[in-house]
Design an enzyme around this catalytic site. Sequence first.
Site, PDB file in Angstrom:
ATOM      1  N   GLY A 285      41.045  37.307  41.816  1.00  3.83           N
ATOM      2  CA  GLY A 285      41.027  38.123  43.020  1.00  3.83           C
ATOM      3  C   GLY A 285      40.521  39.518  42.716  1.00  3.83           C
ATOM      4  N   VAL A 292      41.357  40.947  39.006  1.00  5.74           N
ATOM      5  CA  VAL A 292      42.313  40.135  38.245  1.00  5.74           C
ATOM      6  C   VAL A 292      41.610  38.881  37.744  1.00  5.74           C
ATOM      7  CG1 VAL A 292      44.521  38.921  38.290  1.00  5.74           C
ATOM      8  CG2 VAL A 292      44.222  40.997  39.632  1.00  5.74           C
ATOM      9  N   ASP A 402      51.892  49.097  47.931  1.00  6.43           N
ATOM     10  CA  ASP A 402      50.807  48.285  48.492  1.00  6.43           C
ATOM     11  C   ASP A 402      51.326  46.899  48.842  1.00  6.43           C
ATOM     12  OD1 ASP A 402      48.269  47.749  49.401  1.00  6.43           O
ATOM     13  OD2 ASP A 402      47.449  47.265  47.442  1.00  6.43           O
TER      14      ASP A 402
END
Length: 600
Positions: A285, A292, A402
Amino acid sequence: MMTDSYVIGCSSTCDNKGGNLTPKNGSCSGAGCCQVNVPKSLQYYQGYFNEGYNTTEIWRSSPCSYMAVIEANEFHFSTTYLKSTVFYDKYNGTAPVVYDWAISTETCTEAKRNMTSYACVSDNSVCIDNLTNGYGYRCKCSNGYEGNPYVKDGCKDIDECLNNVTYPCMGICTNTLGNFTCSCHQGNYMMNGVCVPNKKLGFGLVPAVVGASVAFVVLVITIMCAYLIKERRKLQHIKQHYFRQHGGLLLFEEMKSQQGVAFKIYSHEELQEATNMFNEQHILGQGGHGTVYKGILKGNMEVAVKRCMTINEQQKKEFGKEMLILSQINHKNIVKLLGCCLEVEVPMLVYEFIPNGTLFDLIHGNYGHQITLATRLRIAHESAEALTYLHSCASPPILHGDIKSSNILLDKNLIAKVSDFGASILAPTDESQFVTLVQGTCGYLDPEYMQLCQLTDKSDVYSFGVVLVELLTCQKAFNLNAPEHEKSLSMRFLNALKDNKLGDILDGQIKNSENMPFLEEIAELANQCLEMSGVNRPSMKQVADNLDRLRKVMQHPWAEQNSEELESLLGDSSMVISRGTSTGNFSIERKGVMELDSGR
């Protein structure tokens, strides 16, 4: 397949009444003989004399009447052919012809599409289109090979060294597959295909040239080695600089002093090897804070490696300290931080690998509408428990910064795991503490934080409220393609509550009369999380407790009974449930300490 057909013919006569048709040797133009060219590419022909053929007047003097297909260059007319069997005897009843042929009617490109019928089966064979007739193909052995290309292993290597006429070599001939090499004996060199003694170059010149070449090669190798050693040392100095700059020495010493800390400092080479040099195919991702990658460490241990994009000077100084604190987080619903790499400009984080994707994928993927309300409520409760741990149990408290559905991972049993601490900060207790600039994600950002630029635990509560709405509606938090007033999911949800149109926005797969009391209760909880003012929002612990109580009510058989029966069943235990007359919502509050089965 060729379908062209032709009718061709010629006329000959032996009638010489006019005196102009006297047969002549070498001429076949109508006097006793005629000929016509047969077109190319014919696959079948039939010869015959037409109805005008008449030998009544000449059969006694010229009894031979025949036609034949014959190669044009092989036929030379003779007047003796008219009154004898010389022509027939010359060719022994046959006639020389040249046949053109091809394999099927396909081109090479077409034939290769069906390898079961492809005729060029020998290795080292090639296909040739039959350009003469314009259709079909043939096979031949590749250059340097000879034999039968139509049988397996039919093309054999030609030993060119055995045929010095066709393949001249004035030196040492060495056969190779499909070719040959020609070299000279020691003390000679090749000039225009001929070996010439070195002495013709001049005494001592060749050794001098060879010696100079060797010396040059040695010099180049020495310079390259020195350069590589210098660059390697330079790289090591850079790595050491980054390691110290990111607080690696402090982190290393703290790890030694605190026994049992399951945290590792990885080298850059280890992570490169684990991710195949950070290959794009390993990307799990990408987000605003970095990329990542999936990695496999030695011992076949699967990990997720996060390469952060940027880091400011203050973060660099305190990075090691923050890593030590984050490494001590140990909660079943939080992705475990296994280690980090500090010898690069921007540190990399190594997390445990969670195999089942994200909550975002589950909600908005092809199978998103198959999630039951019980599963959604469980995932929400587990995520809330994780945030409660960060806010209330970690020391010092940690703000995630987040929270969104794509940062909530799911393991093989769909157990929630809160991840991505790239935006996390330690809750400040004084001005000297570590503070990180948090970017967040559009659609989830706390409006109060955007106004005051101050991140608090209530900012995480707001973002979690958006995730709750996602679970209730199966709609994305922000839709750029929607009209201006409908881009934000939280705004549409709040407007629906305000207009008593909650049912219009709920996911149809979970909206039914049996679920509506629970959906309304969860919607009210999300509404409280989305309060504009942070002080009016509940804490994550309150949110987690409410979700836990809702799960317990759903999992017991008395969940569908009316509120009076529920109250009589619960008595003085852990909660009292009453139904409001205006909205029909359940209102739940803690009264005692009796523990009920959580259904986990």
